[in-house]
Write an enzyme that holds these catalytic residues in place. Sequence first.
Site, PDB file in Angstrom:
ATOM      1  N   TYR A  86      49.417  26.478  43.188  1.00 28.27           N
ATOM      2  CA  TYR A  86      49.045  24.966  43.353  1.00 28.27           C
ATOM      3  C   TYR A  86      50.245  23.990  42.866  1.00 28.27           C
ATOM      4  CZ  TYR A  86      44.237  26.165  44.285  1.00 28.27           C
ATOM      5  OH  TYR A  86      43.205  26.655  44.754  1.00 28.27           O
TER       6      TYR A  86
ATOM      7  N   LYS B 278      44.941  40.187  39.200  1.00 27.98           N
ATOM      8  CA  LYS B 278      45.415  40.981  40.499  1.00 27.98           C
ATOM      9  C   LYS B 278      46.599  42.101  39.943  1.00 27.98           C
ATOM     10  CE  LYS B 278      44.022  42.705  44.268  1.00 27.98           C
ATOM     11  NZ  LYS B 278      42.983  43.761  44.402  1.00 27.98           N
TER      12      LYS B 278
ATOM     13  N   ASP C 261      39.193  40.642  43.000  1.00 26.53           N
ATOM     14  CA  ASP C 261      37.989  40.917  44.006  1.00 26.53           C
ATOM     15  C   ASP C 261      36.855  41.729  43.380  1.00 26.53           C
ATOM     16  OD1 ASP C 261      39.890  42.959  43.227  1.00 26.53           O
ATOM     17  OD2 ASP C 261      40.162  43.757  45.195  1.00 26.53           O
TER      18      ASP C 261
ATOM     19  N   ASP D 109      39.856  28.566  40.443  1.00 28.29           N
ATOM     20  CA  ASP D 109      39.393  27.424  41.555  1.00 28.29           C
ATOM     21  C   ASP D 109      38.171  28.171  42.362  1.00 28.29           C
ATOM     22  OD1 ASP D 109      38.722  25.510  43.084  1.00 28.29           O
ATOM     23  OD2 ASP D 109      40.720  25.312  44.093  1.00 28.29           O
TER      24      ASP D 109
ATOM     25  N   ASP E 247      33.698  28.031  41.859  1.00 28.48           N
ATOM     26  CA  ASP E 247      32.787  27.422  42.644  1.00 28.48           C
ATOM     27  C   ASP E 247      31.781  28.544  43.170  1.00 28.48           C
ATOM     28  OD1 ASP E 247      34.089  25.218  42.850  1.00 28.48           O
ATOM     29  OD2 ASP E 247      35.128  25.278  44.923  1.00 28.48           O
TER      30      ASP E 247
END
Length: 365
Positions: free
Chosen positions: A141, A189, A221, A245, A249
């Site tokens: 970001y 990851k 994942d 993020d 959510d």
Amino acid sequence: MKLRILVVAGDGIGPEVTNEAVAVLREVAELGAHEFTFTERRIGGVAIVQDGTPLPADTLKEALASDAVLLGAVGGNEFNALAPDKRPEAGLLRIRAELGGFANLRPAFVFRELAVNSPLRPEIVEGADILFVRELLGGLYFGAPREWNRATGEAWNTMRYTRDEVARVARVAFKLAQGRRKKLTSVDKANVLEVSQLWRATVNEVASEFSDVTVEHQYVDAMAMHLMNQPRNYDVVLTENLFGDILSDESAVITGSLGMLPSATIGGKVNLYEPVHGSAPDIAGKGLANPLGAILTGALILRHSAGLEAEAHSIETAVRKVLESGFRTPDLARTNPHGYTVLSTTAMGSKVRETIKSQLLAVSS
């Protein structure tokens, strides 16, 4: 306790839910003889319309002079054609960066009364209590270079972290885990990304400072799957910006509604507080918005900026008691409308205030 709070309600349902959160904080202040001062400024789409920028200079100035900032939501479809740095979300990203908060705390806990609201089976979600700690100022970001080259049909972003950025947010997460169930899950990851390899190595390094906390690592994942089938296995979940993020959510599935999730951004000059839900322009102004996420965000203000743990707990307890009594906002009642009393945004806020007042008066007497 004296507390100076800047309120930036923003767009869509932001003003509606923020009004209820402020009203609850005023009630707590009055009952506890605290002095909370509230000022209001603009951010997001409403600021673009009235000030020509998503973050006016006077909003930022007032934010930096406050003890805490309470934000509603930003965004609206009418601004989608603007360049990314001119959209409402740019104001949110900038105020986060200017205030300097690097650790975003997103609790995702399941009220027993709402376990049936989750699309997951109640026996899977009931009792889940997760605290996401998301690094907020690094990663994709904020990393540079970044560009969308329309001429060549290419676009790129940069995921970048330093060891010190990872270490500082990891220490926040470990300290919070010490006060909870003493378990920390770090998400990365590392089987693919060098940035994640740095992340994992640094978390392991910091873990040596917190021998009482159990540490595990999960690939993002796999974590997305585990959150849905065994959420009670997790306590504090530490993530980088993008993964946090998405995963936080996703946790709305556990809680039954995105409207139930509060958040706090700490570690900088001034803490920033906001419910996780968006601006929901389709229901704005209709009295349908769920204010409980914003009200619970107010509890985080009391906990992390005022040190008023008892008062923060009283808000959370009041929300639970209101739900136990069968009161719901439309988003919480749509899957099981029978046997519940459906309240508007303002009526739900009023019911929470009534419950807090009865609680605190009972304690004082």
